[in-house]
Design a protein around this motif. Structure first.
Motif, PDB file in Angstrom:
ATOM      1  N   GLU A  53       0.843  -1.193   0.000  1.00  0.00           N
ATOM      2  CA  GLU A  53       0.000   0.000   0.000  1.00  0.00           C
ATOM      3  C   GLU A  53       0.877   1.240   0.000  1.00  0.00           C
ATOM      4  O   GLU A  53       1.826   1.343   0.782  1.00  0.00           O
ATOM      5  CB  GLU A  53      -0.928   0.025   1.219  1.00  0.00           C
ATOM      6  N   PRO A  56      -0.635   4.928   3.440  1.00  0.00           N
ATOM      7  CA  PRO A  56      -1.744   4.401   4.236  1.00  0.00           C
ATOM      8  C   PRO A  56      -2.517   5.446   5.022  1.00  0.00           C
ATOM      9  O   PRO A  56      -3.618   5.174   5.490  1.00  0.00           O
ATOM     10  CB  PRO A  56      -1.042   3.417   5.184  1.00  0.00           C
ATOM     11  N   GLY A  59      -4.685   4.580   8.158  1.00  0.00           N
ATOM     12  CA  GLY A  59      -4.774   3.128   8.214  1.00  0.00           C
ATOM     13  C   GLY A  59      -6.140   2.536   7.940  1.00  0.00           C
ATOM     14  O   GLY A  59      -6.338   1.335   8.144  1.00  0.00           O
ATOM     15  N   THR A  62      -5.723   0.123   5.090  1.00  0.00           N
ATOM     16  CA  THR A  62      -4.739  -0.865   5.539  1.00  0.00           C
ATOM     17  C   THR A  62      -5.377  -1.917   6.433  1.00  0.00           C
ATOM     18  O   THR A  62      -5.144  -3.125   6.268  1.00  0.00           O
ATOM     19  CB  THR A  62      -3.609  -0.167   6.321  1.00  0.00           C
ATOM     20  N   ALA A  74       2.951  -1.296   4.121  1.00  0.00           N
ATOM     21  CA  ALA A  74       2.430   0.040   3.865  1.00  0.00           C
ATOM     22  C   ALA A  74       3.566   1.051   3.912  1.00  0.00           C
ATOM     23  O   ALA A  74       4.257   1.167   4.930  1.00  0.00           O
ATOM     24  CB  ALA A  74       1.363   0.391   4.895  1.00  0.00           C
ATOM     25  N   VAL A  95       0.681  -6.786   9.283  1.00  0.00           N
ATOM     26  CA  VAL A  95       0.906  -5.464   8.691  1.00  0.00           C
ATOM     27  C   VAL A  95       2.244  -4.914   9.151  1.00  0.00           C
ATOM     28  O   VAL A  95       2.572  -4.980  10.339  1.00  0.00           O
ATOM     29  CB  VAL A  95      -0.207  -4.467   9.075  1.00  0.00           C
TER      30      VAL A  95
END
Length: 296
Positions: A53, A56, A59, A62, A74, A95
């Motif tokens: 990503e 982000p 978020g 995300t 990200a 993540v």
């Protein structure tokens, strides 16, 4: 993870972290969960996917991507948002947020380093998602395409005007050098429009989500890509001039009489304008130009 897809949640986070939207970075945060889900549905994510990503923000996208993909990387340029992302994405073990400038990021290397070489150059293809501010859209897309990063699909949200340029064909005013580059490397399609009201703060224009599916091979075969894109830029460099005059003023070498012969070899009327040429005609132009430069 904290739900941030609402104006109230965004205001609360910004107050708590004492931050504001940075106009210089084109920060307008998406606050509509339905739009977020439509974007991710378009990416057709599975647990086998690696998602990269770009930008982000807080978020919101995300967090939802993390529920559908195997891993999300990200890349965020704004250091001030890193503590926010640490809070909003807390508990999302798949993540990883990387501070960095997307324009300078080698996405293949990043994917390879973070997956032990499973994805990236020489590995599996990954998927890209991004909500791109206007100022970075063109240079970032060119960065992604010209470096031939190993992504299968990019789902990008851009200003509606830019989306129309990405999908435009010859003969319309939106068609330009960016259109040619995007369509040379990918199959582009506008998926849906996004109203300005689903952002906080609301921008002055509407947006659209575009899918760019990377081609296995470029749309046309050219003898030299650098020359191809030089000629494309030259053809669009002076949009009000004829193609012959645009090429003659490009500084690429041949005199006007030679440029005329180049065009004639491809059966292209010298009085046409650059925005009327299809990719195949630019490819022919490239070959004819290289032949004349070689004295053939």
């Amino acid at each position: 993870m904290i739900q941030v897809a609402s104006p109230a949640a965004v205001r609360s986070i910004m107050r708590r972290h004492n931050i504001s939207c940075r106009k210089s970075l084109g920060q307008n945060f998406l606050v509509d969960l339905n739009i977020i889900k439509k974007i991710l549905d378009s990416a057709e994510l599975t647990l086998d996917d690696l998602v990269l990503e770009i930008g982000p923000g807080l978020g919101a996208l995300t967090a939802q991507a993390a529920q559908n993909a195997g891993k999300v990387l990200a890349v965020e340029v704004d250091r001030g948002l890193l503590p926010v992302l640490a809070e909003t994405l807390e508990g999302a073990g798949n993540v990883e947020v990387i501070e960095g400038d997307a324009l300078k990021t080698d996405f293949d290397r990043l994917a390879g380093e973070k997956t032990g070489g499973l994805f990236g150059s020489g590995g599996k293809k990954y998927k890209l998602i991004a909500n791109l501010p206007y100022y970075i859209t063109s240079p970032l897309l060119m960065h992604l395409l010209m470096n031939r990063f190993n992504f299968s699909v990019a789902i990008v949200m851009v200003q509606l005007e830019v989306a129309e340029r990405l999908a435009a064909g010859p003969g319309v005013k939106q068609y330009g050098a960016l259109s040619v580059a995007v369509q040379y490397f990918t199959e582009s399609k506008i998926l849906f429009k996004v109203p300005r009201t689903v952002f906080f703060p609301a921008p002055e224009v509407d947006s659209a989500v575009v899918r760019l599916s990377q081609r296995a091979l470029p749309a046309v075969s050219v003898r030299d890509e650098k020359t191809f894109f030089k000629l494309v830029r030259a053809a669009f460099g002076r949009r009000r001039k004829t193609l012959l005059n645009s090429l003659d003023g490009s500084g690429l070498g041949p005199d006007k009489a030679t440029w005329l012969k180049v065009l004639q070899r491809c059966g292209i009327d010298a009085s046409r304008r650059g925005e009327t040429l299809a990719l195949a005609e630019f490819a022919c132009l490239t070959g004819a130009y290289l032949d004349f430069c070689a004295g053939l």
